[in-house]
Design a protein around this motif. Sequence first.
Motif, PDB file in Angstrom:
ATOM      1  N   ILE A  29      -1.967  -3.142  -7.293  1.00 45.97           N
ATOM      2  CA  ILE A  29      -2.016  -4.336  -6.548  1.00 45.97           C
ATOM      3  C   ILE A  29      -1.871  -5.098  -8.035  1.00 45.97           C
ATOM      4  O   ILE A  29      -2.431  -5.029  -8.853  1.00 45.97           O
ATOM      5  CB  ILE A  29      -2.794  -4.928  -5.929  1.00 45.97           C
ATOM      6  N   THR A  30      -0.569  -5.193  -7.879  1.00 48.31           N
ATOM      7  CA  THR A  30      -0.384  -6.290  -9.347  1.00 48.31           C
ATOM      8  C   THR A  30      -0.416  -7.663 -10.002  1.00 48.31           C
ATOM      9  O   THR A  30       0.636  -8.844  -8.550  1.00 48.31           O
ATOM     10  CB  THR A  30       0.546  -5.768  -9.872  1.00 48.31           C
ATOM     11  N   VAL A  36       0.991 -12.475  -6.954  1.00 52.34           N
ATOM     12  CA  VAL A  36       0.519 -11.246  -7.584  1.00 52.34           C
ATOM     13  C   VAL A  36       1.426 -10.400  -5.944  1.00 52.34           C
ATOM     14  O   VAL A  36       2.812 -10.675  -5.179  1.00 52.34           O
ATOM     15  CB  VAL A  36      -0.216 -11.091  -5.490  1.00 52.34           C
ATOM     16  N   PHE A  37       1.626  -9.199  -6.767  1.00 52.81           N
ATOM     17  CA  PHE A  37       3.387  -8.318  -6.552  1.00 52.81           C
ATOM     18  C   PHE A  37       1.643  -6.833  -5.185  1.00 52.81           C
ATOM     19  O   PHE A  37       0.900  -6.241  -5.908  1.00 52.81           O
ATOM     20  CB  PHE A  37       3.400  -7.505  -7.302  1.00 52.81           C
ATOM     21  N   ALA A  53       2.547  -0.710   5.342  1.00 54.21           N
ATOM     22  CA  ALA A  53       1.568  -1.893   5.162  1.00 54.21           C
ATOM     23  C   ALA A  53       0.799  -1.145   4.081  1.00 54.21           C
ATOM     24  O   ALA A  53      -0.300  -1.876   3.403  1.00 54.21           O
ATOM     25  CB  ALA A  53       0.879  -0.896   6.632  1.00 54.21           C
ATOM     26  N   ASP A  54       0.788  -0.685   3.452  1.00 50.47           N
ATOM     27  CA  ASP A  54       0.026  -0.504   1.963  1.00 50.47           C
ATOM     28  C   ASP A  54       0.330  -1.344   0.641  1.00 50.47           C
ATOM     29  O   ASP A  54      -0.141  -1.582  -0.172  1.00 50.47           O
ATOM     30  CB  ASP A  54      -0.542   1.471   1.218  1.00 50.47           C
ATOM     31  N   HIS A  55       1.076  -2.088   1.478  1.00 53.57           N
ATOM     32  CA  HIS A  55       1.916  -2.565   0.064  1.00 53.57           C
ATOM     33  C   HIS A  55       2.129  -4.290   0.828  1.00 53.57           C
ATOM     34  O   HIS A  55       2.063  -5.283   0.462  1.00 53.57           O
ATOM     35  CB  HIS A  55       3.411  -2.528   0.263  1.00 53.57           C
ATOM     36  N   PHE A  56       1.008  -4.568   2.304  1.00 45.96           N
ATOM     37  CA  PHE A  56       1.378  -6.374   2.695  1.00 45.96           C
ATOM     38  C   PHE A  56       0.236  -6.784   4.028  1.00 45.96           C
ATOM     39  O   PHE A  56      -0.282  -7.500   3.885  1.00 45.96           O
ATOM     40  CB  PHE A  56       2.703  -6.478   3.992  1.00 45.96           C
ATOM     41  N   ALA A  81       9.404  -1.360 -10.497  1.00 45.09           N
ATOM     42  CA  ALA A  81      10.379  -0.068  -9.873  1.00 45.09           C
ATOM     43  C   ALA A  81      10.113   0.225  -8.061  1.00 45.09           C
ATOM     44  O   ALA A  81      10.076   0.641  -7.535  1.00 45.09           O
ATOM     45  CB  ALA A  81      10.333   1.291 -10.000  1.00 45.09           C
ATOM     46  N   ALA A  82       9.124  -1.281  -7.707  1.00 43.38           N
ATOM     47  CA  ALA A  82       8.668  -0.741  -5.913  1.00 43.38           C
ATOM     48  C   ALA A  82       8.325   0.757  -5.300  1.00 43.38           C
ATOM     49  O   ALA A  82       7.162   0.879  -6.494  1.00 43.38           O
ATOM     50  CB  ALA A  82       9.944  -1.502  -5.281  1.00 43.38           C
TER      51      ALA A  82
END
Length: 677
Positions: free
Chosen positions: A148-149, A159-160, A195-198, A320-321
């Motif tokens: 989490i960035t 938050v990214f 899902a591990d990103h949102f 770089a996502a």
Amino acid sequence: MNNKTLSCALAIALSTGFNPSIFAAQTTAVPAAIEHVDNHFDNKGKPPSTYTVEFQKGVRNTLPFADKRDFEEARKGFIAAPAYNKIMADAGNVAWNMGSYDFLLAGKDFDTVNPSLQRQAVLNMAYGLYEVVPDRIYQIRGFDLANITFIKGDTGWIVFDTLTSKETARAALDFINEKLGKRPVVAVVISHSHADHFGGVRGVVEEADVRSGKVALIAPVGFMEHAVAENVYAGNAMNRRAFFQYGLLLPRSPYGHVDMAIGKNAASGNIGLIEPNRYIEKDFESVTIDGVQMEFQNTPGTEAPSEMNTWFPQFKAFWAAENVTGTIHNIYTLRGALVRDPLVWSKNINNALYRYGQQADVMLAAHNWPRWGNERIQEVMRAQRDAYANLNNAVLHAANQGVTINEIHNVYKLPESLKNTWATHSYHGSEEHNSRAVINRYLGYWDANPATLMPLSPKDSAPLYVEMMGGAAKIMAKGKALYDQGKYREAYEILNKLVYAEPQNTQAKDLLADVYEQVGYQKESAGVRNSFLAAAYELRNGMPNGRAPRSGGPDFIRAMSTELWLEYLGISLDGSKVADLHFVLNLKTPDNGEQFVVELSNSTLTSIKGQQAKKPDLTLTLDRSALEGVMARQTSFDQLVADGKATFEGDRKPFAQLMAAMTPFTPDFELLPGTKQ
């Protein structure tokens, strides 16, 4: 079958794409909390054979382990780690346990783990708060599968990516506020539709603030559709297959689960989804929020069907996502998914390289660790660009000379120059299954040999092979001899036939498990390792018992279109039970103005949006909000009728027959014969 059971089947499928550890968290057979470092966790388990030990020595002697730059970059910017290594879920279970992997920090070489994969697993032990750009960009790593960035704006945090679960994301926000001072979240950027990103979005922001526009929630175009739909159709099968790719039954141990290549594993908490209030639709689009300038690069068809990179011109930082991480990714995902396009992936990296990479001072991503210095950034971007392009081009070069899908994994090799670059090792994908995926994408599964176009099912062909090979005793003897010679692929080729022919033959299953285990120990790819070790576990102990996973939650039900739900019902239908039934239903949802014709004919359910039949057998009218209660298993059509929230006009008998023909999918089927308890 009643309507609640139908909704249950839908909900089970919904859960699989969002968190493969949901099932594991609720399965009675999962020994994930047990750590076995010196001794095998399974009393039937075997130590590494002499051949495996020699194989691991060869890896240590041939790869560039003297190159320590990744370790320096993984440590750079460290600020603090929390005093705890477990994060609890609101439901009371352990959502995240970084401490379960502490055996990797003992400084010991494990001959049960490919040395290259062990190196990656150690790199992924980063845990805590890290500074990436002084006083502007920070990451918290080791709280979930992803990073989490946090970008420091003029007044608050941008938050990214928000991790998998509400609990891990909330813990990360609390931790950075504790260490750097409390700041409000003013924006959230979701890089892509996995899902591990949102999934942790509700841990960092309130939905009301997004709805009001107080907080910007930004995602690439197509995000919502893909976030919900990508894994629905084959979701139940994917859920079961995730037991192998993610090693959900394997304890964290040198003999079991050590890593997932892009992180340790996914958290087991509450997964949420809030619809973005801004979409990035152009190929390149600039946005300024809270004083932070960002240019988004849409990269559809790469690691996700909806994904975007981000350039921060003020900081000369490139996000770089999940397109450039610390590994070559999956072109084909072992749990099952649409095959990705390595050529498109390579082209998008190349676009980023020339647009941003030649001026970037730092490159960070949603997984693994950042890279600093322009020369280093270009080195990694070029290497990964070339690795994906080479995979595509070299495989098709071979295919155009007659190499088939059943041969390519034994033919394709990464160029030697890329083997000496750590960033091009396939810890998440593998050269073997990725090369087969390229041929499948262009030419399909058939190798053009008529004998393989419509082969016998394994359970039907296996007895023929066993008979021709002289019976079980001879196969066991030959299989054991091959095992003793370290010829593991030859051994599982024949033992697999025996297990299919005699699924209750415990000795055969145990010997096949021994073979699979040695293969797993040797594999560099985490997913391939997990698959072989998980197969060995199930052959020895049987497949898991336990409850099916809970649904993806109300967020996903709300986000799922009625059209997608109807299409899933068509998949759930057992057509043989309604072979003689023809039925036309008009469905109306007045609150959102949608209309559908649903038709059952020729054992097939179809639907069309925006139409109404002139003479339907039945008309069902209810608000979409009421239908969501059925989809979420919270109510039934009968209860909605009784409450005055739904009306049926016409003959309900065919509708009842249709509902009775729906199959409640549950991921409790065998992947290997003779393993269902």
